[in-house]
Design an enzyme around this catalytic site. Structure first.
Site: not given
Length: 239
Positions: A104, A125, A129
């Site tokens: 990540d 992204d 998450d």
């Protein structure tokens, strides 16, 4: 430290040159609300350095940031699957969380040093998450944490990120505040909880239940505190 931003794979043309460390930090900062990484703790700076080194290797291999994001999410999806395998396996799931967290950070670094940061990539992204954190909390529920506590923990974390995102849209000039409930804190809570649950599970089923219940409560408390802190800062700066 706030969530790392990733870029998009949909870039045509020759592969861009990899930028240096100082240029990387200069490009990284505006993508994270102006947060100055040079003022961060040695632990955070070390984490960013590791991500930078790994990202250079990834870029040279011709792998794009979205592929790294997808790989990290896939590892998180495996966390509840591995956790449910039986006593001792939550410790292995903790290693998957660590690997997912590394990816990540690397995906954003790949986007930055290769000049492939996009707004769409940042959305991917952040979305990945939130899905990853949901998978971790599912693992807590499978180990015996009360469903209401798991839902509350996840809800508070998502509210924290939602408030910051909406404040940015409304004109907040930076990240507002680095709170006690940032994603690295959540990662640490999950990793240590799964490690202890895996080790204690070999002695009996009661230990994992108590461990993930305590971890869920700690997560919820940290996120509630962080949410109040961020709300106060947003109210002050946008008033």
């Amino acid at each position: 430290m706030p969530d790392q931003a990733a870029g998009s794979d949909q870039v045509a043309g020759p592969r861009p040159a990899v930028i240096g460390w100082d240029a990387y930090l200069a490009a990284w900062s505006p993508l994270h609300g102006g947060y100055d990484p040079t003022q961060a703790t040695p632990l955070v700076q070390g984490w960013l350095r590791i991500a930078y080194v790994l990202a250079r290797l990834v870029v040279r291999a011709g792998i794009g940031p979205n592929a790294v994001t997808a790989a990290g999410l896939a590892l998180s999806v495996l966390v509840p699957v591995v956790t449910a395998a039986g006593a001792g396996w939550p410790a292995a799931a903790a290693l998957l969380v660590v690997a997912s967290a590394v990816l990540d950070t690397v995906d954003g670094a790949v986007a930055v040093i290769s000049g492939r940061t996009t707004r769409l990539g940042q959305v991917y992204d952040s979305f990945a998450d939130r899905l990853a954190e949901g998978c971790w909390l599912v693992a807590f529920a499978l180990l015996g944490a009360a469903p209401w506590l798991v839902v509350a923990s996840g809800g508070l974390a998502w509210l924290h990120e939602y408030l910051r995102a909406r404040a940015a849209v409304a004109g907040l000039p930076d990240i507002g505040a680095v709170t006690v409930g940032e994603r690295p804190t959540r990662i640490l809570v999950v990793v240590f909880a799964l490690l202890f649950a895996g080790a204690g599970g070999l002695a009996g089923p009661e230990f994992p239940i108590g461990t993930v219940t305590a971890a869920s409560a700690i997560w919820a408390l940290l996120q509630a505190t962080a949410l109040l802190h961020l709300f106060a800062v947003v109210q002050r700066d946008l008033r």
